[in-house]
Design an enzyme around this catalytic site. Structure first.
Site, PDB file in Angstrom:
ATOM      1  N   ASP A 173       5.336   0.703  12.319  1.00 60.95           N
ATOM      2  CA  ASP A 173       3.966  -0.121  11.739  1.00 60.95           C
ATOM      3  C   ASP A 173       3.993  -1.432  11.982  1.00 60.95           C
ATOM      4  O   ASP A 173       2.946  -1.967  11.789  1.00 60.95           O
ATOM      5  CB  ASP A 173       4.066   0.247  10.026  1.00 60.95           C
TER       6      ASP A 173
ATOM      7  N   ARG B 217       0.280  14.544  12.420  1.00 65.84           N
ATOM      8  CA  ARG B 217       0.902  14.210  10.966  1.00 65.84           C
ATOM      9  C   ARG B 217       1.035  15.511  10.280  1.00 65.84           C
ATOM     10  O   ARG B 217       0.390  15.853   9.372  1.00 65.84           O
ATOM     11  CB  ARG B 217      -0.093  13.563  10.448  1.00 65.84           C
TER      12      ARG B 217
ATOM     13  N   LYS C   8       0.908  -1.162   0.152  1.00 67.53           N
ATOM     14  CA  LYS C   8       0.033  -0.054   0.176  1.00 67.53           C
ATOM     15  C   LYS C   8       0.868   1.223   0.105  1.00 67.53           C
ATOM     16  O   LYS C   8       0.628   2.130  -0.760  1.00 67.53           O
ATOM     17  CB  LYS C   8      -0.813  -0.121   1.268  1.00 67.53           C
ATOM     18  N   ASN C   9       1.898   1.222   0.781  1.00 68.25           N
ATOM     19  CA  ASN C   9       2.769   2.486   1.109  1.00 68.25           C
ATOM     20  C   ASN C   9       3.835   2.558  -0.141  1.00 68.25           C
ATOM     21  O   ASN C   9       4.482   3.792  -0.096  1.00 68.25           O
ATOM     22  CB  ASN C   9       3.376   2.338   2.497  1.00 68.25           C
TER      23      ASN C   9
ATOM     24  N   CYS D 160      -4.765  12.056  12.401  1.00 66.25           N
ATOM     25  CA  CYS D 160      -5.352  10.868  12.401  1.00 66.25           C
ATOM     26  C   CYS D 160      -5.112  10.492  13.915  1.00 66.25           C
ATOM     27  O   CYS D 160      -4.525  11.071  14.684  1.00 66.25           O
ATOM     28  CB  CYS D 160      -4.655   9.873  11.397  1.00 66.25           C
TER      29      CYS D 160
ATOM     30  N   ARG E  54      -8.388  -1.054   5.178  1.00 64.23           N
ATOM     31  CA  ARG E  54      -7.424   0.041   4.526  1.00 64.23           C
ATOM     32  C   ARG E  54      -6.151  -0.395   4.358  1.00 64.23           C
ATOM     33  O   ARG E  54      -5.740  -0.320   2.966  1.00 64.23           O
ATOM     34  CB  ARG E  54      -7.251   1.287   5.309  1.00 64.23           C
TER      35      ARG E  54
END
Ligand code: EPZ
Length: 418
Positions: free
Chosen positions: A307, A125, A24-25, A120, A399
Site C-alpha cells: 500500500d 481479489r 481504515k484497514n 478491483c 476512500r
C-alpha cells in the site's frame, strides 16, 4: 464516478504537522467484529471515510443499529437485532471489505448469504482462502449466481494453514473461530498491525486469542462475547504517504502515529537520503535535496507494504539514479505509472516489475486517479511538479484519506477541490 477534481499548483516547499487519522484497514474488520455480540460496542478514532460510511450502511442493512458521531470519529454499534440474510449486492460491489462480515454472521447465526465480492483495478481479489478456512471450521460453502452461501450447525476448531498470509482471510477466519468449539490454529497467518488491532478488540470482548501479530494465531472458542469500547490504531499508510511528501517537498511531521508500524517506510526513506527523526508518537521527515533512488520489493508485513508502493514510485520519478520495484502482492498495481509518465516520468513496467529512471522535474497536466493509493501517489508528484496538475476521479483518494485537502493546505500545499 463523480466529476470532482483536485487542482494542485506547484508548491516548492511544504512544512507543517499532520494529525494522522484512525486506520481504515483496522476499522473495517473491527466494525464487522462488533456483530459478534448483541451488546453495544463503542469504537473510537474511526475516520468518516467513504468506505467506513458504506460499511456502516451494510451494517444497517443487516438490521444493526449504528450511531456515527462523525465530528468525534466515534461510532456506536449494537447488533441486537442482526438479521442473517444479507443481500447488499449493490453495496458489496462498492467495497470488498463488506465480505468481512461473513465470519461474524457465520458465528452469530450458523449461516450467511453474501454477494461474491468483485475484483478491483489492482487485482482479481479472490476469496478462496476465506472459504477454505470456513470449510475447515465445518461450514458448508456454496458459490453460485454471484452469491456465497455459508451454513454450519456448529463451528468446530481446526488446524488451518493459509497458502498465502492473506489479511482478509486471517481476519475472517479469526471472527469465525472465536466462538467455535475447541481450538483453532491459523498457520502462515497475516501479521499486519490491523490483524493485531482486530484481535485486541476481540480480546476486550472476551475472546481468547494468542499469537496475533505472528504467523501463528491460536483462538480458543468461548461461549459468549460482550460489548466493549475500543480505540483503533492510527493509519500507518496515511502516515507513510505524508512522510513521503516531507521527503519530496520539505518537512512534514506526522503526529499520533505508531513508529513501530512504520519500520519499512522509515528504513527506505533513510536509505534514500531523507532525514527521519522519531519521537514516541510522531515522526518528522525532511528533504535533504534530491533523493537517491533505491529498489523496493513489496512483501506481507513486516516486509515493505504494497500500500506504500505507488507513493514511493512517485518519489522516485525525480530521484537520482534508477530504482526497481517488484510488486509481489497484487497482479496489477502499476496503473499509476502511466499517469506519472504523462507528467514526464520515465517508468517502464513489465509484469510485476517496474524500472524508474529519475528525471529532473515533472510537469503538471490532467491525470486521473485509478485506485486509492495510486491517487495518493499522483498528489505527491503534483505538489513538486512544474505548473498546475488536475487530478480527476478523486473519490478513489477520499476512500482512504480523511480530509486530505485540508491536511495538505495546512502544510502549505496549493490545492483546490472543484
Ligand atoms: C488488505 O486487503 C487491505 N485492505 C489492502 O489495502 C492491502 O493492500 C492488503 O490487505 C495487503 O496488505 C483492507 O484491509 C480493507 P489480502 P486484502 O487478502 O485483505 C491474494 C488499501 O489500499 N488472496 O492480503 O484483500 C490476493 O489475490 C487496500 O487500503 C488470495 O489469493 O488483501 C492478493 O494477491 C488495497 N486468496 C494477496 O492475497 C484469498 O482468499 C493479498 O490479499 C485472499 C487473498
Amino acid at each position: 464516478m463523480d466529476n470532482r477534481k483536485f487542482i494542485i499548483e506547484e508548491t516548492p516547499f511544504v512544512k507543517g504537522d499532520v494529525l494522522i487519522s484512525g486506520s481504515k484497514n483496522a476499522a473495517l474488520p473491527i466494525m464487522a467484529a462488533a456483530l459478534l455480540t448483541s451488546e453495544k460496542c463503542v469504537l473510537k478514532n474511526i475516520p468518516p471515510l467513504r468506505d467506513i460510511i458504506i460499511m456502516e450502511n451494510i451494517l444497517n442493512i443487516l438490521n444493526v443499529k449504528t450511531d456515527f458521531l462523525t465530528n468525534n470519529c466515534v461510532i456506536n454499534i449494537k447488533g441486537e437485532n442482526l438479521s442473517p440474510t444479507l443481500d447488499h449486492s449493490e453495496l458489496m460491489g462498492k467495497i470488498r471489505a463488506s465480505f468481512l462480515t461473513a465470519g461474524s454472521l457465520l458465528t452469530r447465526f450458523g449461516k450467511a448469504k453474501l454477494s461474491l465480492p468483485g475484483g478491483c483495478s489492482i487485482g482479481t481479489r479472490p476469496i478462496d482462502l476465506h472459504l477454505k478456512g470456513f470449510s475447515k471450521l465445518g461450514a458448508e460453502v456454496s458459490k453460485e449466481f454471484g452469491i456465497v452461501e455459508l451454513k454450519a450447525k456448529k463451528l468446530k476448531g481446526a488446524e488451518i494453514y493459509l497458502d498465502f498470509p492473506s489479511v482478509g482471510a486471517t481476519e475472517n477466519i479469526i471472527m469465525a473461530a472465536v466462538k467455535a468449539d475447541g481450538i483453532t490454529t491459523i498457520s502462515n497467518a497475516a501479521q499486519e498491525p490491523e490483524i493485531t488491532d482486530l484481535c485486541n478488540f476481540l480480546i476486550k470482548m472476551g475472546a481468547e486469542i494468542e499469537g496475533q501479530g505472528t504467523d501463528t494465531v491460536k483462538i480458543t472458542g468461548v461461549k459468549e462475547l460482550h460489548g466493549t469500547e475500543y480505540t483503533v490504531i492510527p493509519d500507518r499508510i496515511e502516515a507513510g504517504t505524508f512522510m513521503i511528501i516531507g521527503a519530496a517537498s520539505g518537512e512534514v511531521t506526522v503526529k499520533g502515529v505508531r513508529p513501530d508500524h512504520l519500520r519499512p517506510v522509515v528504513n527506505k526513506l533513510s536509505e534514500m537520503g531523507a532525514s527521519v527523526t522519531e519521537k514516541s508518537d510522531e515522526i518528522t521527515v525532511k528533504s535533504t535535496g534530491r533523493i537517491k533512488n533505491a529498489d523496493i520489493k513489496t512483501l506481507p508485513y513486516p516486509g515493505f507494504p504494497t500500500d506504500m508502493q505507488p507513493q514511493f514510485m512517485s518519489l522516485m520519478t525525480t530521484g537520482s539514479g534508477t530504482g526497481i520495484i517488484n510488486e509481489t502482492i497484487f497482479e496489477n498495481r502499476f496503473l499509476h505509472a502511466g499517469e506519472l509518465n504523462r507528467m514526464g516520468a520515465d517508468i517502464k513496467t513489465e509484469g510485476n516489475g517496474a524500472v524508474i529512471r529519475g528525471v529532473e522535474r515533472l510537469t503538471g497536466t490532467k491525470i486521473k486517479a485509478t485506485d486509492l493509493r495510486a491517487g495518493a501517489a499522483l498528489i505527491i508528484s503534483a505538489i513538486s511538479a512544474m505548473g498546475i496538475t488536475e487530478i480527476s476521479n478523486i473519490e478513489h483518494i477520499e476512500r482512504g484519506y480523511y480530509n486530505i485537502d485540508k491536511k495538505l493546505k495546512n502544510l502549505g500545499v496549493k490545492i483546490k477541490k472543484c
